[in-house]
Write a protein that holds these residues in place. Structure first.
Motif, mmCIF file in Angstrom:
data_model
loop_
_atom_site.group_PDB
_atom_site.id
_atom_site.type_symbol
_atom_site.label_atom_id
_atom_site.label_comp_id
_atom_site.label_asym_id
_atom_site.label_seq_id
_atom_site.Cartn_x
_atom_site.Cartn_y
_atom_site.Cartn_z
ATOM 1 N N MET A 20 -28.811 -61.428 -22.895
ATOM 2 C CA MET A 20 -30.169 -61.896 -23.123
ATOM 3 C C MET A 20 -30.846 -62.037 -21.756
ATOM 4 N N LYS A 21 -31.963 -61.387 -21.590
ATOM 5 C CA LYS A 21 -32.706 -61.459 -20.332
ATOM 6 C C LYS A 21 -33.781 -62.532 -20.463
ATOM 7 N N VAL A 22 -33.795 -63.443 -19.464
ATOM 8 C CA VAL A 22 -34.781 -64.523 -19.438
ATOM 9 C C VAL A 22 -35.384 -64.601 -18.044
ATOM 10 N N ILE A 23 -36.524 -65.256 -17.958
ATOM 11 C CA ILE A 23 -37.214 -65.450 -16.679
ATOM 12 C C ILE A 23 -37.286 -66.943 -16.403
ATOM 13 N N LEU A 24 -36.786 -67.341 -15.239
ATOM 14 C CA LEU A 24 -36.849 -68.748 -14.833
ATOM 15 C C LEU A 24 -38.286 -69.109 -14.502
ATOM 16 N N LEU A 25 -38.762 -70.232 -15.025
ATOM 17 C CA LEU A 25 -40.160 -70.608 -14.825
ATOM 18 C C LEU A 25 -40.422 -71.154 -13.418
ATOM 19 N N LYS A 26 -39.456 -71.800 -12.808
ATOM 20 C CA LYS A 26 -39.688 -72.383 -11.482
ATOM 21 C C LYS A 26 -39.681 -71.324 -10.387
ATOM 22 N N LYS A 27 -38.810 -70.322 -10.511
ATOM 23 C CA LYS A 27 -38.664 -69.323 -9.449
ATOM 24 C C LYS A 27 -39.239 -67.970 -9.816
ATOM 25 N N PHE A 28 -39.601 -67.776 -11.064
ATOM 26 C CA PHE A 28 -40.109 -66.499 -11.578
ATOM 27 C C PHE A 28 -39.105 -65.373 -11.337
ATOM 28 N N GLU A 29 -37.836 -65.663 -11.518
ATOM 29 C CA GLU A 29 -36.792 -64.659 -11.368
ATOM 30 C C GLU A 29 -36.239 -64.288 -12.745
ATOM 31 N N GLU A 30 -35.916 -63.017 -12.888
ATOM 32 C CA GLU A 30 -35.335 -62.548 -14.140
ATOM 33 C C GLU A 30 -33.813 -62.553 -14.009
ATOM 34 N N ILE A 31 -33.162 -63.220 -14.947
ATOM 35 C CA ILE A 31 -31.700 -63.292 -14.924
ATOM 36 C C ILE A 31 -31.147 -62.924 -16.296
ATOM 37 N N ASP A 32 -29.870 -62.633 -16.332
ATOM 38 C CA ASP A 32 -29.197 -62.296 -17.583
ATOM 39 C C ASP A 32 -28.237 -63.436 -17.924
ATOM 40 N N VAL A 33 -28.392 -64.026 -19.093
ATOM 41 C CA VAL A 33 -27.527 -65.130 -19.528
ATOM 42 C C VAL A 33 -26.951 -64.794 -20.901
ATOM 43 N N LYS A 34 -25.926 -65.529 -21.261
ATOM 44 C CA LYS A 34 -25.345 -65.346 -22.593
ATOM 45 C C LYS A 34 -26.331 -65.853 -23.647
ATOM 46 N N PRO A 35 -26.397 -65.197 -24.792
ATOM 47 C CA PRO A 35 -27.392 -65.566 -25.810
ATOM 48 C C PRO A 35 -27.299 -67.020 -26.274
ATOM 49 N N GLY A 36 -26.112 -67.537 -26.459
ATOM 50 C CA GLY A 36 -25.961 -68.914 -26.929
ATOM 51 C C GLY A 36 -26.461 -69.916 -25.899
ATOM 52 N N TYR A 37 -26.171 -69.675 -24.627
ATOM 53 C CA TYR A 37 -26.629 -70.562 -23.551
ATOM 54 C C TYR A 37 -28.154 -70.537 -23.445
ATOM 55 N N GLY A 38 -28.722 -69.352 -23.594
ATOM 56 C CA GLY A 38 -30.174 -69.233 -23.519
ATOM 57 C C GLY A 38 -30.874 -69.919 -24.680
ATOM 58 N N ARG A 39 -30.399 -69.668 -25.910
ATOM 59 C CA ARG A 39 -31.026 -70.240 -27.103
ATOM 60 C C ARG A 39 -30.826 -71.741 -27.214
ATOM 61 N N ASN A 40 -29.609 -72.206 -26.942
ATOM 62 C CA ASN A 40 -29.282 -73.598 -27.212
ATOM 63 C C ASN A 40 -29.560 -74.554 -26.056
ATOM 64 N N PHE A 41 -29.603 -74.054 -24.842
ATOM 65 C CA PHE A 41 -29.764 -74.959 -23.701
ATOM 66 C C PHE A 41 -31.048 -74.700 -22.913
ATOM 67 N N LEU A 42 -31.259 -73.470 -22.482
ATOM 68 C CA LEU A 42 -32.399 -73.179 -21.598
ATOM 69 C C LEU A 42 -33.737 -73.177 -22.327
ATOM 70 N N LEU A 43 -33.804 -72.545 -23.478
ATOM 71 C CA LEU A 43 -35.087 -72.472 -24.203
ATOM 72 C C LEU A 43 -35.573 -73.836 -24.694
ATOM 73 N N PRO A 44 -34.734 -74.704 -25.279
ATOM 74 C CA PRO A 44 -35.237 -76.011 -25.713
ATOM 75 C C PRO A 44 -35.733 -76.885 -24.554
ATOM 76 N N LYS A 45 -35.159 -76.727 -23.369
ATOM 77 C CA LYS A 45 -35.605 -77.526 -22.221
ATOM 78 C C LYS A 45 -36.815 -76.910 -21.520
ATOM 79 N N ARG A 46 -37.250 -75.770 -22.008
ATOM 80 C CA ARG A 46 -38.411 -75.063 -21.476
ATOM 81 C C ARG A 46 -38.252 -74.708 -19.993
ATOM 82 N N ASN A 47 -37.055 -74.281 -19.622
ATOM 83 C CA ASN A 47 -36.786 -73.837 -18.262
ATOM 84 C C ASN A 47 -36.988 -72.340 -18.104
ATOM 85 N N VAL A 48 -36.985 -71.617 -19.221
ATOM 86 C CA VAL A 48 -37.061 -70.160 -19.177
ATOM 87 C C VAL A 48 -37.988 -69.633 -20.264
#
Length: 141
Positions: free
Chosen positions: A1-29
């Motif tokens: 899953m490709k996401v973009i960090l909001l603070k640094k505007f960098e594109e990174i690749d993370v595991k889908p579960g980590y992205g959906r369950n942790f990063l997206l709810p905290k609005r970091n990406v």
């Protein structure tokens, strides 16, 4: 899953579960899509333009006033030292009176506290790792 960090505007690749369950709810990406990538590129360009304008204004002021001289009138003790000391806070107030808006973290002095008469140097940290050296003098009046 490709996401973009909001603070640094960098594109990174993370595991889908980590992205959906942790990063997206905290609005970091944000999930990386083509439209989001284009908007981020535009945002980066706007940020760079704003920084360039600030630097141009500051350098225009510095060209106009090549020497920034700050004078302080303080009492002396018998051995030639000042009664009290001069810190970044004192210098920041002088800049504020001269209508120069600079944060304390963007400039620093040779010494933390100055308690002698003489000439001292300070430095401004500008964006893009530009440093500007300024001189200030302490007199006994």
């Amino acid at each position: 899953m490709k996401v973009i960090l909001l603070k640094k505007f960098e594109e990174i690749d993370v595991k889908p579960g980590y992205g959906r369950n942790f990063l997206l709810p905290k609005r970091n990406v944000i999930i990386a899509t083509n439209s989001v990538r284009k908007k981020i590129i535009e945002l980066k360009k706007k940020i760079i333009k704003k920084k360039r304008k600030k630097i141009k204004k500051f350098f225009f002021y510095l060209k106009k006033n090549k020497k920034i001289e700050i004078t302080f009138s303080l009492k002396l003790v018998k051995n030639g030292k000042l009664l009290g000391s001069i810190t970044k806070k004192n210098i920041k107030t002088i800049f504020f009176l001269k209508k120069i808006k600079i944060k304390k973290k963007n400039f620093y002095l040779e010494k933390i506290k100055i308690n002698k008469i003489g000439n001292f140097h300070g430095y401004f940290n500008l964006p893009y790792n530009i440093k500007y050296k300024f001189l200030f003098k302490i007199f006994y009046l």
